[in-house]
Write a protein that holds these residues in place. Structure first.
Motif, PDB file in Angstrom:
ATOM      1  N   GLU A   1       0.819  -1.243  -0.044  1.00 12.73           N
ATOM      2  CA  GLU A   1       0.268   0.102  -0.108  1.00 12.73           C
ATOM      3  C   GLU A   1       0.769   1.239  -0.174  1.00 12.73           C
ATOM      4  OE1 GLU A   1      -3.518  -1.586   2.745  1.00 12.73           O
ATOM      5  OE2 GLU A   1      -2.838   0.291   3.427  1.00 12.73           O
ATOM      6  N   LEU A   2       1.869   1.199   0.895  1.00  8.19           N
ATOM      7  CA  LEU A   2       2.609   2.615   1.153  1.00  8.19           C
ATOM      8  C   LEU A   2       3.508   2.530  -0.145  1.00  8.19           C
ATOM      9  CD1 LEU A   2       3.566   1.978   4.762  1.00  8.19           C
ATOM     10  CD2 LEU A   2       2.067   3.870   3.673  1.00  8.19           C
ATOM     11  N   LEU A   3       3.898   1.601  -0.775  1.00  5.29           N
ATOM     12  CA  LEU A   3       4.781   1.862  -2.082  1.00  5.29           C
ATOM     13  C   LEU A   3       3.899   2.681  -3.156  1.00  5.29           C
ATOM     14  CD1 LEU A   3       6.526  -1.674  -2.306  1.00  5.29           C
ATOM     15  CD2 LEU A   3       7.781   0.475  -2.100  1.00  5.29           C
ATOM     16  N   ASP A   4       2.738   2.066  -3.140  1.00  2.00           N
ATOM     17  CA  ASP A   4       1.700   2.595  -4.205  1.00  2.00           C
ATOM     18  C   ASP A   4       1.546   4.255  -3.791  1.00  2.00           C
ATOM     19  OD1 ASP A   4      -0.150   2.757  -6.204  1.00  2.00           O
ATOM     20  OD2 ASP A   4      -1.685   2.895  -4.783  1.00  2.00           O
ATOM     21  N   PHE A   5       1.295   4.467  -2.463  1.00  2.86           N
ATOM     22  CA  PHE A   5       0.992   5.831  -1.802  1.00  2.86           C
ATOM     23  C   PHE A   5       2.267   6.651  -1.992  1.00  2.86           C
ATOM     24  CE2 PHE A   5       1.785   9.012   1.468  1.00  2.86           C
ATOM     25  CZ  PHE A   5       0.669   9.620   1.471  1.00  2.86           C
ATOM     26  N   ALA A   6       3.593   6.195  -2.105  1.00  2.00           N
ATOM     27  CA  ALA A   6       4.737   7.018  -2.307  1.00  2.00           C
ATOM     28  C   ALA A   6       5.148   6.916  -3.882  1.00  2.00           C
ATOM     29  CB  ALA A   6       5.707   6.343  -1.248  1.00  2.00           C
ATOM     30  N   GLN A   7       4.568   6.218  -4.551  1.00  7.91           N
ATOM     31  CA  GLN A   7       4.842   6.246  -6.029  1.00  7.91           C
ATOM     32  C   GLN A   7       6.092   5.699  -6.317  1.00  7.91           C
ATOM     33  OE1 GLN A   7       3.507  10.420  -7.070  1.00  7.91           O
ATOM     34  NE2 GLN A   7       1.935   9.303  -8.174  1.00  7.91           N
ATOM     35  N   LEU A   8       6.229   4.280  -5.617  1.00  8.81           N
ATOM     36  CA  LEU A   8       7.546   3.800  -5.672  1.00  8.81           C
ATOM     37  C   LEU A   8       7.443   2.096  -6.008  1.00  8.81           C
ATOM     38  CD1 LEU A   8       9.284   5.335  -2.315  1.00  8.81           C
ATOM     39  CD2 LEU A   8      10.119   5.705  -4.802  1.00  8.81           C
ATOM     40  N   THR A   9       6.319   2.030  -6.544  1.00  5.02           N
ATOM     41  CA  THR A   9       5.943   0.268  -6.681  1.00  5.02           C
ATOM     42  C   THR A   9       7.152   0.114  -7.563  1.00  5.02           C
ATOM     43  OG1 THR A   9       3.813   0.734  -6.062  1.00  5.02           O
ATOM     44  CG2 THR A   9       4.168  -1.110  -7.456  1.00  5.02           C
ATOM     45  N   GLU A  10       7.409   0.845  -8.502  1.00  5.58           N
ATOM     46  CA  GLU A  10       8.246   0.350  -9.627  1.00  5.58           C
ATOM     47  C   GLU A  10       9.698   0.036  -9.225  1.00  5.58           C
ATOM     48  OE1 GLU A  10       7.629   3.097 -13.134  1.00  5.58           O
ATOM     49  OE2 GLU A  10       5.449   2.225 -13.212  1.00  5.58           O
ATOM     50  N   ARG A  11       9.802   0.948  -8.115  1.00  2.12           N
ATOM     51  CA  ARG A  11      11.204   0.780  -7.723  1.00  2.12           C
ATOM     52  C   ARG A  11      11.222  -0.086  -6.450  1.00  2.12           C
ATOM     53  NH1 ARG A  11      14.360   4.912 -10.047  1.00  2.12           N
ATOM     54  NH2 ARG A  11      16.057   3.454  -9.496  1.00  2.12           N
ATOM     55  N   ALA A  12      10.326  -0.922  -6.095  1.00  5.59           N
ATOM     56  CA  ALA A  12      10.289  -1.522  -4.812  1.00  5.59           C
ATOM     57  C   ALA A  12      11.342  -2.496  -4.769  1.00  5.59           C
ATOM     58  CB  ALA A  12       9.154  -2.534  -4.984  1.00  5.59           C
ATOM     59  N   ASP A  13      11.906  -3.085  -5.932  1.00  7.82           N
ATOM     60  CA  ASP A  13      12.988  -4.039  -5.602  1.00  7.82           C
ATOM     61  C   ASP A  13      14.419  -3.473  -5.753  1.00  7.82           C
ATOM     62  OD1 ASP A  13      11.331  -6.001  -4.506  1.00  7.82           O
ATOM     63  OD2 ASP A  13      10.634  -6.422  -6.682  1.00  7.82           O
ATOM     64  N   ASP A  14      14.523  -2.491  -6.002  1.00  4.82           N
ATOM     65  CA  ASP A  14      15.945  -1.548  -6.353  1.00  4.82           C
ATOM     66  C   ASP A  14      16.634  -1.210  -5.176  1.00  4.82           C
ATOM     67  OD1 ASP A  14      15.067  -1.949  -8.873  1.00  4.82           O
ATOM     68  OD2 ASP A  14      14.657   0.125  -9.201  1.00  4.82           O
ATOM     69  N   GLN A  15      17.929  -1.269  -5.021  1.00  4.86           N
ATOM     70  CA  GLN A  15      18.396  -0.701  -3.901  1.00  4.86           C
ATOM     71  C   GLN A  15      18.351   0.819  -3.642  1.00  4.86           C
ATOM     72  OE1 GLN A  15      22.708  -1.845  -4.330  1.00  4.86           O
ATOM     73  NE2 GLN A  15      23.011  -0.736  -2.530  1.00  4.86           N
TER      74      GLN A  15
END
Ligand SMILES: Nc1ncnc2c1ncn2[C@@H]1O[C@H](COP(=O)(O)OP(=O)(O)O)[C@@H](O)[C@H]1O
Ligand SMILES: [Mg+2]
Lengths: 263, 312
Positions: free
Chosen positions: B123-137
């Motif tokens: 949920e928070l990844l979505d909120f912070a617009q970071l879903t696409e970077r979720a598995d990046d360092q």
């Protein structure tokens, strides 16, 4: 210390962070934990040991059998020192993740103990692998080699606590090189790892007796050679010395984490 | 603990922080109501971070009274911290871990189960617009992304109060606006926001109410609008003169505005109708190089209160 075992305790969450960090590099780490003792035992134990003929001063065992448990304790010392310096500075100064933890219900004390718990596990891994290599090389004279693992872990902790306590007072890693150069390396060379301290001048023998590595080597060697109960009083002194250092170190570490994080 | 209803979520009276002999926070009083968005506006060194750290229960109160959600930071620090979200002034991310790992390990610090942490992290990844970077360092992420991750992380325990210490300092305008938008959404959801800033536009955008801090003290309090009305005029006329001219203006501007401030590079004239000030100045034969009529801001309030501008 019972709280150490509770899975949901704050200490275990700090431990978990170190584990998640470690997970990234564990293959390379396990590999080098095997390779490094193999190289040392081959070069120094078998290669150099081939020229060592005065078995009497070594307690009548081959040089390889004399050397291997000494290197086990010395390796625990080096790994503990590394784990107690750079990762501690990282958490306090570089990434500041210890500050992030303290913003949650976790306390500075939990952070100190969680790191010590992790160092204990790391030392157990490294010492176990090292002991397996010793057995593979046929360098263990006694099944008590199994107990050399906790003895090596204790040796490491006698360094980890005090050194982490020191690391927690530093703002830069500048003094860490001095710890290795003027502390760890001389201990490695002169605390009975490579030759009995009886070969040293009398003054240096006294000094060697004061170093924690000497006591650690005496324990791991006594266990690996099966001579540990030849002198029960000396064995008790070794254990008490190391336990005291580890305990005092842990307390200083907690105190310094408090001072650093609560301000 | 008494069961009296807490009049405010954060309550401070005579709150003081000293470092050795140096007083960083000097006997300040303030209250933050539930659901409110409350700001500390002030220049560097005013004592904002020191105040936030006391509220965050990581810095012991030297003197005075502080309660947070009705609890005493000295005695119930861990309980209070369990219900706070903290965005520190400097990022404290583990840059070697991935974005998602940073979220989940932080959730674990609060004792949340792995399943719960994983659900909230999505949920928070979505909120912070970071879903696409979720598995990046985290290391190579931009400053704005790191800041969004820090905010997402601070929400993992579904906090009652969110403490944001200079949430957008050092970010480019686009990244700031994106962050403001996210914070505005949180406010809409009823999260109590407490933030510090030295940007007046940020304070005007985000704060229902704020205190102006200077040199360890609170010098004014109110809504952005009320402060501007109280300490400034509706409009401000800025006049820039050619080098050397400003010194020769002695008295020539008198009476043109309610108040006049001489800054090193320009003169500020405070009057409700800026255009008529410009006209009057021209009528006096003054020839400024540049003229700007703008609405008054918190910057003007700060200048009025302290005689200095907010960002030196
Ligand atoms: N740990 C500390 N030790 C000594 N002085 C400090 C410490 N933290 C902050 N200060 C001092 O307190 C004052 C206020 O700092 P701070 O609260 O960080 O202000 P702000 O966040 O408004 O810039 C500054 O002069 C700063 O140097
Ligand atoms: Mg600050």
């Amino acid at each position: 210390m019972t709280s150490l075992a509770r899975p949901s305790s704050p200490i275990s969450r700090v431990f978990e962070h170190r584990f998640v960090q470690y997970r990234r590099t564990f293959r390379a780490s396990i590999f080098s934990s095997f390779i490094s003792p193999m190289m040392f035992l081959t070069a120094m134990g078998i290669g150099l040991g081939g020229y060592v003929t005065n078995d009497a001063a070594l307690g009548g065992v081959p040089y390889l059998a004399f050397l291997a448990p000494g290197l086990l304790a010395a390796t625990a010392m080096q790994s503990a020192t590394f784990e107690a310096t750079f990762p501690i500075m990282g958490g306090l100064v570089w990434s500041k993740v210890f500050h992030a933890m303290y913003a949650t219900p976790i306390s500075p004390r939990d952070i100190a103990l969680g790191n010590l718990a992790w160092i204990t596990v790391r030392l157990t891994m490294i010492s176990t692998i090292f002991s397996v290599v010793i057995v593979i090389f046929g360098a263990a004279e006694s099944p008590l080699i199994v107990l050399a693992i906790p003895a090596a872990v204790l040796t490491g902790l006698a360094f980890a606590g005090p050194i982490a306590a020191f690391a927690a007072t530093q703002k830069t890693p500048n003094k860490f090189a001095a710890i290795f150069r003027f502390g760890i390396t001389p201990l490695f060379l002169f605390s009975g790892t490579f030759f009995p301290i009886g070969s040293l001048p009398v003054v240096l023998q006294g000094l060697a007796w004061l170093t924690p590595l000497f006591h650690g080597v005496a324990l791991t060697r006594g266990l690996s050679l099966g001579t540990i109960m030849d002198d029960p009083i000396a064995t008790a002194i070794h254990v008490i010395y190391l336990v005291t250092l580890a305990t005092v170190g842990a307390h200083l570490m907690i105190r310094n984490f408090d001072r650093r994080l609560i301000r | 603990m008494s069961e009296l209803p807490a009049p405010s979520l954060i309550h401070a009276r005579g709150l003081t922080k000293r470092f050795g002999g140096f007083t960083a926070v000097d006997a300040i009083d303030f209250d933050v109501a539930p659901g409110e968005s409350f700001g500390f506006l002030g220049p560097n060194g005013a004592g904002k971070t020191s105040t936030m750290r006391m509220i965050g229960c990581v810095s012991p109160v030297t003197n005075g009274l502080l309660t947070v959600m009705g609890m005493d930071p000295a005695k119930q620090g861990p309980l209070i911290r369990a219900r706070l979200g903290v965005v520190p002034q400097l990022d404290t991310l583990d840059v070697e871990l991935t974005v998602r790992e940073n979220l989940s390990i932080y959730g674990r610090y609060f004792g949340l189960s792995r399943a719960e942490v994983s659900r909230r992290a999505d949920e928070l990844l979505d909120f912070a617009q970071l879903t696409e970077r979720a598995d990046d360092q985290v290391e190579p992420l931009s400053g704005g992304m790191k800041r969004r991750l820090t905010i997402a992380r601070s929400l993992i325990n579904e906090p009652t109060v969110l403490l944001l210490d200079e949430p957008t300092t050092g970010l480019d305008p686009q990244a700031r606006h994106l962050l403001w938008d996210r914070l505005y959404r949180l406010k809409q959801r009823g999260v109590t926001l407490v933030l510090t800033t030295h940007y007046m536009d940020e304070a005007e955008q985000l704060c229902d109410r704020l205190v102006v801090m200077d040199k360890a003290k609170i010098v004014a309090e109110g809504s952005p609008r009320a402060l501007i009305e109280q300490y400034s005029t509706r409009e401000v006329t800025e006049l820039r003169f050619a080098p050397g001219i400003a010194e020769t203006l002695d008295g020539q501007l008198d009476g043109l505005a309610e108040r006049i401030e001489h800054l090193p590079d320009r003169v500020l004239l405070y009057a409700d109708d800026g255009e008529s000030v410009v006209a009057a100045a021209h009528a006096r034969g003054l020839q400024p190089e540049a003229v700007l009529v703008r609405r008054s801001s918190l910057e003007d309030v700060f200048l009025r209160l302290t005689g200095r501008s907010l960002i030196e």
